[in-house]
Design an enzyme around this catalytic site. Structure first.
Site, PDB file in Angstrom:
ATOM      1  CG  ASN A 101      -7.977  -2.112  -4.788  1.00  0.00           C
ATOM      2  OD1 ASN A 101      -7.067  -2.910  -4.546  1.00  0.00           O
ATOM      3  ND2 ASN A 101      -8.242  -1.114  -3.967  1.00  0.00           N
ATOM      4  CG  ASP A 154      -2.039   0.978   1.137  1.00  0.00           C
ATOM      5  OD1 ASP A 154      -2.370   1.410   0.011  1.00  0.00           O
ATOM      6  OD2 ASP A 154      -2.597   1.343   2.196  1.00  0.00           O
TER       7      ASP A 154
HETATM    8  C1  IPE Z   1      -5.418  -2.624   0.130  1.00  0.00           C
HETATM    9  O1  IPE Z   1      -5.128  -1.282  -0.037  1.00  0.00           O
HETATM   10  C2  IPE Z   1      -5.377  -3.337  -1.180  1.00  0.00           C
HETATM   11  C3  IPE Z   1      -4.065  -3.445  -1.803  1.00  0.00           C
HETATM   12  C4  IPE Z   1      -2.937  -2.989  -1.342  1.00  0.00           C
HETATM   13  C5  IPE Z   1      -4.052  -4.141  -3.061  1.00  0.00           C
HETATM   14  P1  IPE Z   1      -6.270  -0.176  -0.238  1.00  0.00           P
HETATM   15  O2  IPE Z   1      -5.577   1.099  -0.443  1.00  0.00           O
HETATM   16  O3  IPE Z   1      -7.231  -0.613  -1.264  1.00  0.00           O
HETATM   17  O4  IPE Z   1      -7.002  -0.217   1.164  1.00  0.00           O
HETATM   18  P2  IPE Z   1      -7.851   0.906   1.919  1.00  0.00           P
HETATM   19  O5  IPE Z   1      -8.879   1.382   0.947  1.00  0.00           O
HETATM   20  O6  IPE Z   1      -6.901   1.983   2.321  1.00  0.00           O
HETATM   21  O7  IPE Z   1      -8.423   0.210   3.116  1.00  0.00           O
HETATM   22  C1  IPE Z   2      -1.828   0.097  -3.248  1.00  0.00           C
HETATM   23  O1  IPE Z   2      -1.511   1.453  -3.281  1.00  0.00           O
HETATM   24  C2  IPE Z   2      -1.990  -0.499  -4.630  1.00  0.00           C
HETATM   25  C3  IPE Z   2      -3.371  -0.874  -4.984  1.00  0.00           C
HETATM   26  C4  IPE Z   2      -4.387  -0.854  -4.173  1.00  0.00           C
HETATM   27  C5  IPE Z   2      -3.598  -1.322  -6.355  1.00  0.00           C
HETATM   28  P1  IPE Z   2      -2.652   2.561  -3.307  1.00  0.00           P
HETATM   29  O2  IPE Z   2      -2.995   2.833  -4.722  1.00  0.00           O
HETATM   30  O3  IPE Z   2      -3.788   2.149  -2.435  1.00  0.00           O
HETATM   31  O4  IPE Z   2      -1.899   3.795  -2.682  1.00  0.00           O
HETATM   32  P2  IPE Z   2      -2.519   4.876  -1.694  1.00  0.00           P
HETATM   33  O5  IPE Z   2      -3.040   4.140  -0.510  1.00  0.00           O
HETATM   34  O6  IPE Z   2      -3.612   5.570  -2.443  1.00  0.00           O
HETATM   35  O7  IPE Z   2      -1.378   5.772  -1.372  1.00  0.00           O
HETATM   36 MG    MG Z   3      -4.137   2.430  -0.456  1.00  0.00          MG
END
Ligand code: IPE
Ligand code: IPE
Ligand code: MG
Length: 234
Positions: free
Chosen positions: A64, A16
């Site tokens: 997602n 993340d």
């Molecule tokens: C969790 O991260 C999913 C992945 C890293 C693939 P998210 O960014 O989707 O989670 P939330 O929305 O902050 O809980």
């Molecule tokens: C995790 O990084 C990757 C996916 C969920 C695909 P994020 O895209 O959630 O990154 P932040 O949380 O917005 O910084």
């Molecule tokens: Mg995220």
């Protein structure tokens, strides 16, 4: 240096912070995913070097899909190019599996995933499970459906259902995860490995995933090695 006698057998990583990493640099979110994918490769090889047999990475959750189409397409395209590059990885002693619901993916991606899973990797040290369109709740629903189907055929009674009945029907081939690492400063599971994490240790770190290094991984392992896992005992 990490103490190899107490290494976890199965590490899960919630990759993340890609979006925030890109935003800090004034770049599109997909630039963060691209750098994140490179870090994923580096950390997989690091796990292999340490001799950790199982690594599960959260790449794309069932939630997602709510993101803008451009971002979703960007993540799927990165997955495609990673899989097309897999030939090179054959001699890296890393096997790849996918967990999650493959149904929504197009034919090309499904075929690439299948090819990667079937690749003849010599002397596997680490098996990497990539969680793609994965949700812990969806995984349990999928297991329950399979149990109900078997029961409807008259092959299973309620009394015969045990924890193993569910464990053996999960997407994940490994029913327990020892350590879950979440970078980016968030402290939640976000639907990752719900069943498997019943007795997992958690390490939350402030670093964003694209900045995550093997040294950060070692720091998480060192923290894990200090924990006293009791599994309900004394
Ligand atoms: C969790 O991260 C999913 C992945 C890293 C693939 P998210 O960014 O989707 O989670 P939330 O929305 O902050 O809980
Ligand atoms: C995790 O990084 C990757 C996916 C969920 C695909 P994020 O895209 O959630 O990154 P932040 O949380 O917005 O910084
Ligand atoms: Mg995220």
């Amino acid at each position: 240096m990490t103490d190899k006698t107490f290494l976890p057998e199965h590490v899960g990583i919630i990759m993340d912070g890609n979006g925030r990493w890109a935003k800090k640099r004034g770049l599109p979110r997909n630039a963060g995913h691209k750098k994140g994918a490179e870090v994923f490769g580096e950390i997989s090889r690091h796990c292999r070097d340490l001799g950790i047999p199982w690594l599960t990475v959260y790449a794309f959750s069932t939630e997602n899909w709510k993101r803008p189409k451009e971002e979703v397409d960007g993540v799927m395209n990165l997955m495609r190019s990673y899989l097309k590059d897999m030939e090179k990885a054959k001699n890296e002693h890393i096997a790849v599996r996918f967990i999650g619901d493959k149904a929504p993916f197009d034919k090309e991606l499904k075929e690439l995933m299948e090819k990667a899973e079937k690749a003849d990797v010599k002397d596997v040290v680490t098996t990497v499970q990539i969680a793609l369109n994965y949700g812990g709740r969806d995984e349990i629903v999928h297991a329950v459906k399979s149990i109900v189907k078997e029961a409807a055929l008259g092959n299973l009674t309620p009394e015969e259902i045990t924890e193993d009945t569910i464990s053996s029907r999960l997407y994940s081939g490994i029913p327990n995860v020892d350590l879950i690492i979440r970078p980016s400063g968030e402290e939640r599971l976000s639907n990752f490995l719900l069943w498997e994490s019943a007795y997992a240790e958690f390490v939350f770190m402030d670093v964003l995933w694209p900045d995550f290094t093997p040294t950060d991984f070692d720091a998480a392992i060192e923290e894990y090695e200090k924990r006293n896992r009791r599994f309900g005992g004394v």
